[in-house]
Motif scaffolding. Sequence first.
Motif, PDB file in Angstrom:
ATOM      1  N   SER A  95       0.813  -1.220   0.000  1.00 34.20           N
ATOM      2  CA  SER A  95       0.000   0.000   0.000  1.00 34.20           C
ATOM      3  C   SER A  95       0.846   1.269   0.000  1.00 34.20           C
ATOM      4  N   PHE A  96       2.148   1.134   0.305  1.00 38.33           N
ATOM      5  CA  PHE A  96       3.039   2.295   0.337  1.00 38.33           C
ATOM      6  C   PHE A  96       3.973   2.355  -0.868  1.00 38.33           C
ATOM      7  N   VAL A  97       3.921   1.358  -1.736  1.00 37.28           N
ATOM      8  CA  VAL A  97       4.899   1.270  -2.826  1.00 37.28           C
ATOM      9  C   VAL A  97       4.768   2.433  -3.807  1.00 37.28           C
ATOM     10  N   TYR A  98       3.529   2.775  -4.196  1.00 32.96           N
ATOM     11  CA  TYR A  98       3.341   3.837  -5.194  1.00 32.96           C
ATOM     12  C   TYR A  98       3.965   5.142  -4.730  1.00 32.96           C
ATOM     13  N   ASP A  99       3.657   5.550  -3.507  1.00 32.64           N
ATOM     14  CA  ASP A  99       4.152   6.831  -3.016  1.00 32.64           C
ATOM     15  C   ASP A  99       5.657   6.795  -2.760  1.00 32.64           C
ATOM     16  N   THR A 100       6.163   5.633  -2.376  1.00 34.13           N
ATOM     17  CA  THR A 100       7.610   5.513  -2.192  1.00 34.13           C
ATOM     18  C   THR A 100       8.322   5.626  -3.531  1.00 34.13           C
ATOM     19  N   LYS A 101       7.760   5.013  -4.564  1.00 37.66           N
ATOM     20  CA  LYS A 101       8.342   5.152  -5.897  1.00 37.66           C
ATOM     21  C   LYS A 101       8.305   6.606  -6.365  1.00 37.66           C
ATOM     22  N   LEU A 102       7.224   7.323  -6.034  1.00 39.96           N
ATOM     23  CA  LEU A 102       7.130   8.736  -6.394  1.00 39.96           C
ATOM     24  C   LEU A 102       8.230   9.533  -5.701  1.00 39.96           C
ATOM     25  N   LEU A 103       8.472   9.236  -4.435  1.00 43.67           N
ATOM     26  CA  LEU A 103       9.543   9.902  -3.711  1.00 43.67           C
ATOM     27  C   LEU A 103      10.911   9.582  -4.309  1.00 43.67           C
ATOM     28  N   ILE A 104      11.125   8.327  -4.664  1.00 47.60           N
ATOM     29  CA  ILE A 104      12.394   7.928  -5.272  1.00 47.60           C
ATOM     30  C   ILE A 104      12.629   8.698  -6.574  1.00 47.60           C
ATOM     31  N   LYS A 105      11.611   8.718  -7.434  1.00 48.90           N
ATOM     32  CA  LYS A 105      11.741   9.411  -8.714  1.00 48.90           C
ATOM     33  C   LYS A 105      11.990  10.902  -8.512  1.00 48.90           C
ATOM     34  N   THR A 106      11.252  11.502  -7.589  1.00 52.65           N
ATOM     35  CA  THR A 106      11.401  12.935  -7.329  1.00 52.65           C
ATOM     36  C   THR A 106      12.790  13.257  -6.803  1.00 52.65           C
ATOM     37  N   MET A 107      13.239  12.493  -5.835  1.00 53.52           N
ATOM     38  CA  MET A 107      14.549  12.761  -5.240  1.00 53.52           C
ATOM     39  C   MET A 107      15.683  12.541  -6.232  1.00 53.52           C
ATOM     40  N   GLN A 108      15.588  11.501  -7.052  1.00 53.25           N
ATOM     41  CA  GLN A 108      16.641  11.242  -8.029  1.00 53.25           C
ATOM     42  C   GLN A 108      16.671  12.332  -9.094  1.00 53.25           C
ATOM     43  N   THR A 109      15.484  12.758  -9.524  1.00 50.48           N
ATOM     44  CA  THR A 109      15.415  13.837 -10.512  1.00 50.48           C
ATOM     45  C   THR A 109      16.028  15.122  -9.972  1.00 50.48           C
ATOM     46  N   GLU A 110      15.670  15.473  -8.741  1.00 50.22           N
ATOM     47  CA  GLU A 110      16.203  16.711  -8.165  1.00 50.22           C
ATOM     48  C   GLU A 110      17.712  16.613  -7.943  1.00 50.22           C
ATOM     49  N   HIS A 111      18.196  15.426  -7.575  1.00 51.10           N
ATOM     50  CA  HIS A 111      19.650  15.256  -7.431  1.00 51.10           C
ATOM     51  C   HIS A 111      20.344  15.469  -8.766  1.00 51.10           C
ATOM     52  N   ASP A 112      19.830  14.844  -9.815  1.00 46.39           N
ATOM     53  CA  ASP A 112      20.466  14.943 -11.123  1.00 46.39           C
ATOM     54  C   ASP A 112      20.455  16.391 -11.634  1.00 46.39           C
ATOM     55  N   GLU A 113      19.325  17.081 -11.459  1.00 50.35           N
ATOM     56  CA  GLU A 113      19.238  18.461 -11.932  1.00 50.35           C
ATOM     57  C   GLU A 113      20.137  19.381 -11.113  1.00 50.35           C
ATOM     58  N   TRP A 114      20.256  19.095  -9.835  1.00 50.40           N
ATOM     59  CA  TRP A 114      21.151  19.879  -8.973  1.00 50.40           C
ATOM     60  C   TRP A 114      22.603  19.706  -9.420  1.00 50.40           C
ATOM     61  N   GLN A 115      23.010  18.483  -9.698  1.00 48.04           N
ATOM     62  CA  GLN A 115      24.378  18.250 -10.149  1.00 48.04           C
ATOM     63  C   GLN A 115      24.668  18.970 -11.461  1.00 48.04           C
ATOM     64  N   SER A 116      23.694  18.957 -12.351  1.00 41.05           N
ATOM     65  CA  SER A 116      23.861  19.669 -13.614  1.00 41.05           C
ATOM     66  C   SER A 116      23.946  21.173 -13.387  1.00 41.05           C
ATOM     67  N   ALA A 117      23.105  21.701 -12.502  1.00 40.20           N
ATOM     68  CA  ALA A 117      23.079  23.141 -12.235  1.00 40.20           C
ATOM     69  C   ALA A 117      24.383  23.618 -11.609  1.00 40.20           C
ATOM     70  N   LEU A 118      24.983  22.780 -10.786  1.00 42.56           N
ATOM     71  CA  LEU A 118      26.247  23.158 -10.145  1.00 42.56           C
ATOM     72  C   LEU A 118      27.332  23.439 -11.172  1.00 42.56           C
ATOM     73  N   GLN A 119      27.284  22.725 -12.281  1.00 42.23           N
ATOM     74  CA  GLN A 119      28.296  22.918 -13.319  1.00 42.23           C
ATOM     75  C   GLN A 119      28.195  24.291 -13.970  1.00 42.23           C
ATOM     76  N   TYR A 120      27.029  24.921 -13.829  1.00 38.43           N
ATOM     77  CA  TYR A 120      26.818  26.238 -14.434  1.00 38.43           C
ATOM     78  C   TYR A 120      26.833  27.350 -13.381  1.00 38.43           C
ATOM     79  N   GLY A 121      27.293  27.021 -12.187  1.00 39.12           N
ATOM     80  CA  GLY A 121      27.462  28.034 -11.162  1.00 39.12           C
ATOM     81  C   GLY A 121      26.247  28.361 -10.332  1.00 39.12           C
ATOM     82  N   HIS A 122      25.164  27.591 -10.481  1.00 39.79           N
ATOM     83  CA  HIS A 122      23.972  27.848  -9.684  1.00 39.79           C
ATOM     84  C   HIS A 122      24.214  27.429  -8.232  1.00 39.79           C
ATOM     85  N   THR A 123      23.568  28.134  -7.303  1.00 42.99           N
ATOM     86  CA  THR A 123      23.834  27.902  -5.884  1.00 42.99           C
ATOM     87  C   THR A 123      22.628  27.377  -5.112  1.00 42.99           C
ATOM     88  N   MET A 124      21.550  27.042  -5.791  1.00 39.86           N
ATOM     89  CA  MET A 124      20.393  26.495  -5.092  1.00 39.86           C
ATOM     90  C   MET A 124      20.804  25.231  -4.351  1.00 39.86           C
TER      91      MET A 124
END
Length: 215
Positions: A177-206
Amino acid sequence: MSHIITMYIADQSRLMSYLSGDLDEHQQRTVRDYIHKDAREHQASLDRQGIDLGLSIPDALDHLLAGRPDADGDCVGNAYYGAMRHIIANIGSDPIEFGVYSKPSTFFGLLDDELRRAGVPADLLPHGFLYADLPDEIPFSIPSPLDGYPAFGRLPLAKTEAVADAYTAVLEAIDSSFVYDTKLLIKTMQTEHDEWQSALQYGHTMDTIFFSIQG
């Protein structure tokens, strides 16, 4: 009542600078042209609904920017938290809708129990960061909203990959019953990590995900 969880990616130190009581010229323009405009529109919406918080959203914004959120009243916390959302929204990313939940605190509390049982460390559990409240570094106290909403959470972007990895590792061990929302969290966190790593290369400080829970 449904509660909408929205994410904003922002630089926490930039938020702190808006709450210092000493805005530079650029910040003053941002407040005048954007943040105050949003606060006035928010107040107009409340007025149309006949909702009186005992403090207007524009006045609450001015109090926060001056470092003195000292109004009295049962609902002034709602005004201060509403005004804070407009500051975060204007200094951070475009809003990212995470999801809609009828009882998010209850649901994510139960998900915490399930993930904890499966071995996820306490500092990576979702209720903890979704309801972490405003940064401890804010140099003044802000009255809390009546009934706990609106609410804020936050998570350093540096922890997003650890969250995704920890949840992925226990996905098959948690109740279905918790799998769907856990998968949503996994996808969200991985996406934000990847975008953050990319942004760092361009000098962003978020460096922080801010969660806004409205309802």
